[in-house]
Design an enzyme around this catalytic site. Structure first.
Site, PDB file in Angstrom:
ATOM      1  N   SER A 109      55.251  25.791  18.381  1.00  0.00           N
ATOM      2  CA  SER A 109      54.163  26.380  19.168  1.00  0.00           C
ATOM      3  C   SER A 109      54.335  27.897  19.114  1.00  0.00           C
ATOM      4  CB  SER A 109      54.211  25.870  20.607  1.00  0.00           C
ATOM      5  OG  SER A 109      55.435  26.215  21.188  1.00  0.00           O
ATOM      6  N   ARG A 118      50.045  36.902   7.998  1.00  0.00           N
ATOM      7  CA  ARG A 118      51.287  37.669   8.102  1.00  0.00           C
ATOM      8  C   ARG A 118      51.370  38.395   9.441  1.00  0.00           C
ATOM      9  NH1 ARG A 118      49.650  43.286   5.742  1.00  0.00           N
ATOM     10  NH2 ARG A 118      47.711  42.637   4.761  1.00  0.00           N
ATOM     11  N   CYS A 154      42.727  43.505  42.386  1.00  0.00           N
ATOM     12  CA  CYS A 154      42.795  42.346  43.280  1.00  0.00           C
ATOM     13  C   CYS A 154      43.941  42.513  44.277  1.00  0.00           C
ATOM     14  CB  CYS A 154      42.880  41.060  42.469  1.00  0.00           C
ATOM     15  SG  CYS A 154      42.241  39.639  43.383  1.00  0.00           S
ATOM     16  N   HIS A 213      38.467  41.289  38.893  1.00  0.00           N
ATOM     17  CA  HIS A 213      39.366  41.424  37.739  1.00  0.00           C
ATOM     18  C   HIS A 213      38.613  42.006  36.532  1.00  0.00           C
ATOM     19  CE1 HIS A 213      42.883  39.281  39.324  1.00  0.00           C
ATOM     20  NE2 HIS A 213      41.992  38.605  40.029  1.00  0.00           N
ATOM     21  N   GLU A 241      39.704  43.216  33.935  1.00  0.00           N
ATOM     22  CA  GLU A 241      40.360  42.888  32.653  1.00  0.00           C
ATOM     23  C   GLU A 241      39.761  41.641  32.015  1.00  0.00           C
ATOM     24  OE1 GLU A 241      41.625  42.434  35.620  1.00  0.00           O
ATOM     25  OE2 GLU A 241      43.006  40.727  35.724  1.00  0.00           O
TER      26      GLU A 241
HETATM   27  N1  GLN Z   1      46.610  36.727  46.571  1.00  0.00           N
HETATM   28  C1  GLN Z   1      45.442  37.485  46.772  1.00  0.00           C
HETATM   29  C2  GLN Z   1      44.278  36.626  47.254  1.00  0.00           C
HETATM   30  O1  GLN Z   1      44.309  35.439  47.166  1.00  0.00           O
HETATM   31  C3  GLN Z   1      45.058  38.210  45.509  1.00  0.00           C
HETATM   32  C4  GLN Z   1      44.669  37.313  44.388  1.00  0.00           C
HETATM   33  C5  GLN Z   1      44.694  37.991  43.047  1.00  0.00           C
HETATM   34  O2  GLN Z   1      45.270  39.061  42.905  1.00  0.00           O
HETATM   35  N2  GLN Z   1      44.125  37.351  42.037  1.00  0.00           N
HETATM   36  O3  GLN Z   1      43.298  37.145  47.743  1.00  0.00           O
END
Ligand code: GLN
Length: 552
Positions: A16, A242, A382, A517, A519
């Site tokens: 893997s 590669r 977050c 998020h 990202e």
């Molecule tokens: N733990 C936090 C929440 O549940 C932040 C979650 C996170 O960073 N994805 O709100």
């Protein structure tokens, strides 16, 4: 009659982690750039219903889609390499989901009293799921998780074998990724593991159409002929994968060797060659940037880089947009807690990513305090944003006991709390805010554009979420009066409840936190604006080397 769909199944052998996800994503990129409407699917043979509950230590990050589906990190690769493919719950499924569907049908009497078996019922369900995922596309690239020979993968291999039979040999292509190690003592590339892995595939009725051999060098014709002879395919169907300095090199290497030409030919697809000019230009900047910055990523999974895969890729994208190489410095927040702050003194920008659980929290807060007081660019994502709010509440707004209800249930200064509607719910399963939600970006504050608006250049945006806690509206005015700026909010909730989506500090060079998020939406050809601006700010951060002060 509907247009015949084409299917490419990507399987892996020998080991893997040899790059099946990147291989599949690269094929997606090359075929999409030929103008084909491509979709991609990941089938995982494990029994969890989805990876949402799996530890990032074990499985890497959980990638979340717009519709809230929690998927494997390979979906992240698929999304980053393609431009137009749409990903929903249909594009990722596990053996657990397949069995769940079969058992539901059994309970509903749909099998009319028959004995319910792996073949045909489980394999039929797998094929049904594949076909459903491909509905809106012309070609699907489907990656089979795991390695050929795994017991749990067998129903998936049987299902794809049947697909070739049913869809027609010219419409289904098997691409097998295998390892061809170079053994230094012998001074040669060894083909035996590949032979064994193909033998294993052929035993279950699958003859690969193309072999993609992971190596540390380009495989020469002689070795390709040997592999072809023993694996029963012509040498011009053997390709090298590669090692690459950047994952974004991989599709270009494939294309140079003619892999996508061969696939198009085998599937009877007539298109022009792909237009790779933009991709090449992007890769060129990644290899020859003008600048360099060090970004500290303060987290608890710092030994498991896959836990922050999308973040590290987004930093690369944001870097490339500034012609900058980003050197990620993974900083263990528990080390900061012990008082060893040297690691964050040497970086140009500090990023605190998302996370769950109490471990390392106070170390992250220390890093945030340092960024705030030393004017180091700070990006909180977050949990990172939630902790920035806690730090501000404690050290600026005078709420000494400020915390998040996640770490101090029932605390009297919980500036981060469960949403009102979710208080008292004891079963936390299913209470997460998952997937795409809209956000209203504040354009100006005190006559100056906000950092959020400077990044997005628009007022209405949509971003993906995965969290349970929110900035508490009870403390919002106190925080705002103390100078915390709410520069993004969601106003879609019922009864006019606003949710804080972005915060920033107006008098800081760049200090921004977001509840979502970003990202999860960044692509190399379409870098996320917040990452672009964060790297830009970090590039001009002159204070990285200054001495620490004001840290409690
Ligand atoms: N733990 C936090 C929440 O549940 C932040 C979650 C996170 O960073 N994805 O709100």
């Amino acid at each position: 009659m509907a247009k015949q769909k084409k299917y490419i199944f990507v399987t892996g052998g020998v080991l893997s982690s040899i790059g099946k996800g990147i291989t599949a994503a690269s094929l997606g990129m090359l075929l999409e750039q030929r103008g084909i409407k491509v979709t991609m699917v990941k089938m995982d043979p494990y029994l969890n219903l989805d990876p949402g509950t799996m530890s990032p230590f074990q499985h890497g990050e959980v990638f979340v889609l717009d519709d809230g589906t929690e998927t494997d990190l390979d979906l992240g690769h698929y999304q980053r390499f393609t431009q137009h493919a749409k990903f929903t719950r249909k594009n990722s499924f596990t053996a657990g989901r397949v069995y769940e569907a079969v058992l539901k049908k059994e309970r509903a009497g749909e099998y009319l009293g028959k004995t319910v078996q792996v073949i045909p019922h489980v394999t039929d369900q797998i094929k049904e799921n594949i076909r459903a995922a491909v509905e809106d596309a012309d070609l699907a690239i489907i990656e089979v998780g795991g390695t050929v020979g795994d017991i749990e993968g067998l129903p998936f291999f049987e299902a794809i074998r049947q697909m070739k039979h049913q869809e027609g040999a010219e419409n289904v292509l098997f691409a097998h990724l295998t390892l061809v190690p170079y053994i230094a003592t012998a001074g040669e590339l060894k083909t035996k593991p590949t032979q064994h892995s193909v033998k294993e595939l052929r035993e279950i009725g699958i003859q690969p159409d193309v072999l993609i051999c992971r190596t540390d060098r380009v495989i020469d014709k002689e070795v390709k002929e040997k592999i072809g002879l023993f694996c029963n395919l012509s040498a011009d169907c053997v390709f090298s994968a590669r090692d690459a300095d950047s994952i974004y090199d991989v599709p270009l290497f494939f294309s140079e060797e003619g892999l996508d030409d061969r696939i198009a030919e085998k599937l009877g697809i007539w298109t022009g060659r792909p237009d790779l000019s933009k991709w090449k230009a992007m890769v060129d900047v990644i290899h020859h940037p003008k600048h360099e910055v060090k970004i500290g990523i303060v987290g608890k999974y710092t030994d498991w880089r896959d836990a922050y895969k999308s973040i590290s890729e987004s930093l690369i994208h944001g870097g490339a947009a500034n012609s900058t190489r980003v050197i990620p410095v993974y900083i263990d927040s528990e080390e900061l807690e012990k008082g060893n702050l040297s690691a964050i003194q040497d970086v140009n920008g500090i990023l605190v990513p998302g996370g769950f659980g109490e471990r390392g929290i106070e170390g992250k807060i220390k890093a945030i305090e340092y960024a705030r007081t030393e004017n180091i660019p700070f990006f909180g994502i977050c949990l990172g944003m939630q902790l920035a709010v806690v730090e501000f509440a404690r050290n600026v707004a005078g709420l000494d006991h400020a915390n998040s209800a996640e770490f101090k249930p029932g605390g009297d200064q919980n500036v981060i709390d469960l949403m009102e509607s979710q208080k008292g719910v004891t079963d936390l399963g299913g209470t997460m805010r998952l997937g795409a939600y809209s956000c209203q970006v504040l354009q100006k504050f005190n006559g100056k554009p906000t950092h959020a608006f400077l990044a997005y250049q628009k007022e209405k945006i949509s971003e993906r979420h995965r969290h349970r806690f929110e900035v508490s509206n009870q403390f919002r005015s106190r925080l705002e009066e103390s100078g915390l700026l709410v520069s993004g909010k969601n106003t879609d909730a019922a009864q006019g409840i606003e949710l804080v989506e972005m915060i920033e500090l107006p008098n800081h060079p760049w200090f921004l936190g977001c509840q979502f998020h970003p990202e999860l939406l960044s692509r190399p050809l379409d870098p996320h604006p917040l990452f672009v601006q964060f790297i830009k700010a970090s590039l001009s951060s002159g204070k990285a080397q200054t001495k620490l002060k004001g840290i409690k």
